[in-house]
Design an enzyme around this catalytic site. Structure first.
Site, PDB file in Angstrom:
ATOM      1  N   LYS A  75       0.800  -1.226   0.000  1.00 53.00           N
ATOM      2  CA  LYS A  75       0.000   0.000   0.000  1.00 53.00           C
ATOM      3  C   LYS A  75       0.833   1.276   0.000  1.00 53.00           C
ATOM      4  O   LYS A  75       0.377   2.320  -0.487  1.00 53.00           O
ATOM      5  CB  LYS A  75      -0.959   0.002   1.194  1.00 53.00           C
ATOM      6  CG  LYS A  75      -2.061  -1.041   1.089  1.00 53.00           C
ATOM      7  CD  LYS A  75      -3.039  -0.924   2.225  1.00 53.00           C
ATOM      8  CE  LYS A  75      -4.180  -1.914   2.067  1.00 53.00           C
ATOM      9  NZ  LYS A  75      -5.220  -1.748   3.105  1.00 53.00           N
ATOM     10  N   MET A 138      -3.091   0.290   6.327  1.00 51.96           N
ATOM     11  CA  MET A 138      -4.438   0.249   6.884  1.00 51.96           C
ATOM     12  C   MET A 138      -4.514   1.052   8.173  1.00 51.96           C
ATOM     13  O   MET A 138      -5.508   1.758   8.425  1.00 51.96           O
ATOM     14  CB  MET A 138      -4.874  -1.192   7.132  1.00 51.96           C
ATOM     15  CG  MET A 138      -6.287  -1.321   7.688  1.00 51.96           C
ATOM     16  SD  MET A 138      -7.570  -0.634   6.621  1.00 51.96           S
ATOM     17  CE  MET A 138      -7.885  -2.057   5.576  1.00 51.96           C
TER      18      MET A 138
END
Length: 277
Positions: A75, A138
């Site tokens: 990510k 996250m």
């Protein structure tokens, strides 16, 4: 459920969407492909992993892949490989979705919107103190959602001190290397602890911290009932699961890829089908 329109057979005009994850799952593939089938869209979705992220992203661009979901551990490392970032990703330096517009790759973050929506629908008061375990992509989405909803009292718990302190500093929260002597009404796991695989049996917060909590939020989507969710359920705590995050963020990805927002009943059907995998 009967499809609204017949889906065209696979052919040279079929648009490919995909995911890249360290440990690919089936949820996204089943969710997206269900909706393509029901709506008669000439799309197909496939999950992948890679040991060469730059080559994989070059493939997305070169082959005209319409959209690509990004999961752990990519990510943050994917960001330099993209052409631009949407505000949702730029604000937290984390990407979970790539949209390819004729070779221009834009990074988005649909995790953030999903988390904001879940905090709102579960009526979690922004005055509620929290503990957030994690410092990766996250965790960044969760921390940003908490701060932007008005949460001011909370601690980031992370073994990676540099990343944990940086995340805490970004949103004016406190930092702790571990959970010793800590507790809070809201506890959130944003790490792989409890995820299917090597960490499947790991409880992300100690039992006594779960005991003192009121709300328990685990972003891990597989399995549906992580050790943390099980421990909280035994105590009758209010739960927010990773499965709920997975549905909401996947829906927003679907909209980005297709420019279509499905009827809520179709979304429920897709979620139910995806959970069978």
């Amino acid at each position: 459920m009967t499809p609204l329109t017949a889906k065209p057979p696979l052919g040279p005009n079929t648009k490919l969407c995909m995911s890249l994850a360290g440990r690919p799952g089936v949820f996204g593939s089943r969710f997206h492909n269900f909706l393509y089938e029901q709506l008669g869209l000439d799309f197909v979705y496939k999950a992948f992993t890679t040991t060469d992220l730059p080559a994989a992203i070059n493939g997305v661009r070169a082959l005209g892949v319409r959209g690509c979901a990004i999961s752990m551990p990519f990510k943050e490392t994917v960001i330099p490989l993209l052409d631009r970032l949407d505000g949702s990703a730029a604000a937290i330096a984390s990407v979970n979705t790539i949209v390819n517009d004729e070779g221009c790759l834009t990074g988005f973050n649909t995790d953030y919107k999903a988390i904001v929506d879940l905090l709102h629908t579960n009526e979690i008061d922004p005055a509620t103190p929290f503990l957030l375990r994690g410092s990766g992509g996250m965790a960044k989405a969760v921390a940003a959602a908490l701060r932007n909803r008005g949460h001011k009292v909370g601690a980031i718990i992370a073994r990676n001190e540099a990343a944990g302190r940086a995340l805490a500093r970004s949103y004016a929260f406190s930092y702790a290397a571990d959970e010793t002597n800590l507790s809070a009404p809201l506890i959130i796991n944003a790490t792989p602890l409890g995820m299917t695989g090597a960490n499947a049996d790991k409880l992300s917060f100690r039992e006594e911290i779960v005991e003192k909590s009121k709300f328990v939020f685990d972003v891990v989507a597989s399995p549906a009932e992580t050790p943390l969710i099980q421990a909280a359920a035994r105590r009758g705590r209010r739960l927010i699961s990773g499965g709920e995050v997975a549905v909401l963020q996947a829906l927003e990805q679907f909209v980005l890829y297709t420019a279509i927002r499905p009827d809520p009943n179709l979304v429920k059907g897709a979620a139910d089908y995806a959970r069978l995998g």
